[in-house]
Design a protein around this motif. Sequence first.
Motif, PDB file in Angstrom:
ATOM      1  N   TYR A  50      36.631  38.654  46.278  1.00 17.99           N
ATOM      2  CA  TYR A  50      37.821  39.008  45.496  1.00 17.99           C
ATOM      3  C   TYR A  50      38.663  40.013  46.270  1.00 17.99           C
ATOM      4  CZ  TYR A  50      34.996  37.296  41.560  1.00 17.99           C
ATOM      5  OH  TYR A  50      34.232  36.540  40.712  1.00 17.99           O
ATOM      6  N   ASN A  51      39.987  39.974  46.040  1.00 18.02           N
ATOM      7  CA  ASN A  51      40.855  40.984  46.655  1.00 18.02           C
ATOM      8  C   ASN A  51      41.900  41.533  45.673  1.00 18.02           C
ATOM      9  OD1 ASN A  51      42.621  38.829  46.549  1.00 18.02           O
ATOM     10  ND2 ASN A  51      43.187  38.907  48.710  1.00 18.02           N
ATOM     11  N   THR A  52      41.666  41.343  44.364  1.00 15.82           N
ATOM     12  CA  THR A  52      42.556  41.934  43.358  1.00 15.82           C
ATOM     13  C   THR A  52      41.739  42.525  42.219  1.00 15.82           C
ATOM     14  OG1 THR A  52      42.784  39.920  42.031  1.00 15.82           O
ATOM     15  CG2 THR A  52      44.400  40.244  43.811  1.00 15.82           C
ATOM     16  N   ARG A  53      42.253  43.588  41.647  1.00 16.44           N
ATOM     17  CA  ARG A  53      41.609  44.206  40.491  1.00 16.44           C
ATOM     18  C   ARG A  53      41.663  43.287  39.280  1.00 16.44           C
ATOM     19  NH1 ARG A  53      43.501  47.800  43.703  1.00 16.44           N
ATOM     20  NH2 ARG A  53      42.443  49.786  44.031  1.00 16.44           N
ATOM     21  N   GLU A  54      42.815  42.628  39.107  1.00 14.33           N
ATOM     22  CA  GLU A  54      43.032  41.797  37.925  1.00 14.33           C
ATOM     23  C   GLU A  54      42.090  40.590  37.881  1.00 14.33           C
ATOM     24  OE1 GLU A  54      46.028  44.254  39.268  1.00 14.33           O
ATOM     25  OE2 GLU A  54      45.653  42.346  40.269  1.00 14.33           O
ATOM     26  N   GLY A  55      41.762  40.039  39.025  1.00 10.98           N
ATOM     27  CA  GLY A  55      40.942  38.838  39.053  1.00 10.98           C
ATOM     28  C   GLY A  55      39.457  39.077  39.201  1.00 10.98           C
ATOM     29  N   PHE A  56      39.076  40.322  39.447  1.00 11.60           N
ATOM     30  CA  PHE A  56      37.672  40.631  39.749  1.00 11.60           C
ATOM     31  C   PHE A  56      36.746  40.192  38.619  1.00 11.60           C
ATOM     32  CE2 PHE A  56      34.091  43.743  40.179  1.00 11.60           C
ATOM     33  CZ  PHE A  56      33.557  43.185  41.332  1.00 11.60           C
ATOM     34  N   LEU A  57      35.753  39.397  38.987  1.00  8.69           N
ATOM     35  CA  LEU A  57      34.706  38.864  38.107  1.00  8.69           C
ATOM     36  C   LEU A  57      35.219  37.877  37.062  1.00  8.69           C
ATOM     37  CD1 LEU A  57      32.341  41.923  37.571  1.00  8.69           C
ATOM     38  CD2 LEU A  57      32.271  40.156  39.339  1.00  8.69           C
ATOM     39  N   TRP A  62      38.388  34.208  42.161  1.00  8.61           N
ATOM     40  CA  TRP A  62      37.993  34.667  43.482  1.00  8.61           C
ATOM     41  C   TRP A  62      38.884  33.996  44.521  1.00  8.61           C
ATOM     42  CZ3 TRP A  62      34.663  32.014  40.194  1.00  8.61           C
ATOM     43  CH2 TRP A  62      34.482  30.659  40.472  1.00  8.61           C
ATOM     44  N   VAL A  63      38.991  34.648  45.687  1.00  8.91           N
ATOM     45  CA  VAL A  63      39.797  34.098  46.778  1.00  8.91           C
ATOM     46  C   VAL A  63      39.064  32.908  47.400  1.00  8.91           C
ATOM     47  CG1 VAL A  63      40.855  34.590  49.022  1.00  8.91           C
ATOM     48  CG2 VAL A  63      40.888  36.315  47.212  1.00  8.91           C
ATOM     49  N   PHE A  64      37.766  33.075  47.604  1.00  4.90           N
ATOM     50  CA  PHE A  64      36.928  31.980  48.066  1.00  4.90           C
ATOM     51  C   PHE A  64      35.483  32.317  47.752  1.00  4.90           C
ATOM     52  CE2 PHE A  64      36.932  34.803  51.690  1.00  4.90           C
ATOM     53  CZ  PHE A  64      35.669  34.700  52.229  1.00  4.90           C
ATOM     54  N   SER A  65      34.637  31.310  47.811  1.00  7.88           N
ATOM     55  CA  SER A  65      33.210  31.524  47.588  1.00  7.88           C
ATOM     56  C   SER A  65      32.426  30.786  48.663  1.00  7.88           C
ATOM     57  CB  SER A  65      32.793  31.055  46.193  1.00  7.88           C
ATOM     58  OG  SER A  65      32.924  29.653  46.089  1.00  7.88           O
ATOM     59  N   LYS A  66      31.214  31.221  48.860  1.00  7.64           N
ATOM     60  CA  LYS A  66      30.306  30.593  49.818  1.00  7.64           C
ATOM     61  C   LYS A  66      28.954  30.427  49.145  1.00  7.64           C
ATOM     62  CE  LYS A  66      32.709  30.844  53.769  1.00  7.64           C
ATOM     63  NZ  LYS A  66      32.967  29.774  54.665  1.00  7.64           N
ATOM     64  N   SER A  67      28.278  29.339  49.448  1.00  3.82           N
ATOM     65  CA  SER A  67      26.909  29.119  48.986  1.00  3.82           C
ATOM     66  C   SER A  67      25.996  29.123  50.199  1.00  3.82           C
ATOM     67  CB  SER A  67      26.784  27.781  48.269  1.00  3.82           C
ATOM     68  OG  SER A  67      27.525  27.796  47.075  1.00  3.82           O
ATOM     69  N   VAL A  68      24.872  29.804  50.058  1.00  5.54           N
ATOM     70  CA  VAL A  68      23.929  29.921  51.165  1.00  5.54           C
ATOM     71  C   VAL A  68      22.537  29.556  50.666  1.00  5.54           C
ATOM     72  CG1 VAL A  68      22.861  31.495  52.826  1.00  5.54           C
ATOM     73  CG2 VAL A  68      25.291  31.751  52.254  1.00  5.54           C
ATOM     74  N   GLY A  85      42.631  44.614  54.195  1.00 10.91           N
ATOM     75  CA  GLY A  85      42.892  45.016  52.820  1.00 10.91           C
ATOM     76  C   GLY A  85      41.609  45.360  52.096  1.00 10.91           C
ATOM     77  N   GLU A  86      41.720  45.492  50.787  1.00  7.51           N
ATOM     78  CA  GLU A  86      40.573  45.836  49.950  1.00  7.51           C
ATOM     79  C   GLU A  86      39.930  44.557  49.424  1.00  7.51           C
ATOM     80  OE1 GLU A  86      42.289  48.472  47.023  1.00  7.51           O
ATOM     81  OE2 GLU A  86      41.824  50.212  48.272  1.00  7.51           O
ATOM     82  N   TRP A  87      38.604  44.520  49.475  1.00  2.00           N
ATOM     83  CA  TRP A  87      37.820  43.370  49.063  1.00  2.00           C
ATOM     84  C   TRP A  87      36.616  43.825  48.247  1.00  2.00           C
ATOM     85  CZ3 TRP A  87      38.965  38.280  49.901  1.00  2.00           C
ATOM     86  CH2 TRP A  87      40.041  38.036  50.743  1.00  2.00           C
ATOM     87  N   ALA A  88      36.067  42.917  47.457  1.00  2.00           N
ATOM     88  CA  ALA A  88      34.813  43.139  46.747  1.00  2.00           C
ATOM     89  C   ALA A  88      34.060  41.820  46.721  1.00  2.00           C
ATOM     90  CB  ALA A  88      35.067  43.644  45.332  1.00  2.00           C
ATOM     91  N   VAL A  89      32.742  41.912  46.718  1.00  2.00           N
ATOM     92  CA  VAL A  89      31.903  40.715  46.707  1.00  2.00           C
ATOM     93  C   VAL A  89      30.947  40.792  45.528  1.00  2.00           C
ATOM     94  CG1 VAL A  89      30.238  39.314  48.003  1.00  2.00           C
ATOM     95  CG2 VAL A  89      31.989  40.601  49.231  1.00  2.00           C
ATOM     96  N   VAL A 127      33.985  47.361  37.724  1.00  2.00           N
ATOM     97  CA  VAL A 127      35.386  47.071  37.998  1.00  2.00           C
ATOM     98  C   VAL A 127      35.550  46.986  39.514  1.00  2.00           C
ATOM     99  CG1 VAL A 127      36.233  48.112  35.859  1.00  2.00           C
ATOM    100  CG2 VAL A 127      36.052  49.508  37.926  1.00  2.00           C
ATOM    101  N   PHE A 128      36.664  46.457  39.934  1.00  2.43           N
ATOM    102  CA  PHE A 128      36.950  46.247  41.354  1.00  2.43           C
ATOM    103  C   PHE A 128      36.725  47.525  42.170  1.00  2.43           C
ATOM    104  CE2 PHE A 128      39.907  46.001  44.969  1.00  2.43           C
ATOM    105  CZ  PHE A 128      39.548  44.787  45.523  1.00  2.43           C
ATOM    106  N   ASP A 129      37.214  48.656  41.672  1.00  5.83           N
ATOM    107  CA  ASP A 129      37.112  49.910  42.427  1.00  5.83           C
ATOM    108  C   ASP A 129      35.669  50.347  42.651  1.00  5.83           C
ATOM    109  OD1 ASP A 129      39.828  50.076  42.810  1.00  5.83           O
ATOM    110  OD2 ASP A 129      40.160  51.451  41.142  1.00  5.83           O
ATOM    111  N   ASP A 130      34.746  49.935  41.787  1.00 10.17           N
ATOM    112  CA  ASP A 130      33.329  50.268  41.979  1.00 10.17           C
ATOM    113  C   ASP A 130      32.746  49.540  43.182  1.00 10.17           C
ATOM    114  OD1 ASP A 130      33.245  51.807  39.607  1.00 10.17           O
ATOM    115  OD2 ASP A 130      32.706  50.057  38.398  1.00 10.17           O
TER     116      ASP A 130
END
Length: 148
Positions: A50-57, A62-68, A85-89, A127-130
Amino acid sequence: MSVLSSVSLLVGTCLLGAAAPAPRVSDNQPVTVVVTSLVSTTSTVKLFFYNTREGFLKSGKWVFSKSVKPGGKSEFTLPVELPKGEWAVAITQDLNNNGKIDKNFIGIPTEPYAFSNNFRPKVAAPVFDDCKFTVDGPGKVVSIVLKN
């Protein structure tokens, strides 16, 4: 074709090539995500970037996802390219391989999950900032411990 025509064509082609803009260099930076302490060495792990607060979780935001697939190991390293920029996973591990994160009757996940910065929520979802980290150049490493 005369020599003069060939030279004119060649000069015209060179001038057109010189006028064309240079290809845009990507602003993406190499980032390495290291995930350890997998609960299962065979169940799929999904990573959501994710790269936005509004869309987080939020589902589908999400911007993209990966499966492993862990391939019998309790940890893995995933190289990705992220714009500055700012990102969260957010990470989940689908222990029963049903394609979703199972939850209890009040909505708390019953399968392993984790977040960047190893943020562990106590009462409410983070939240995104966490969970955010900053990509500002090459070589960023994001380490996440997946706990049940």
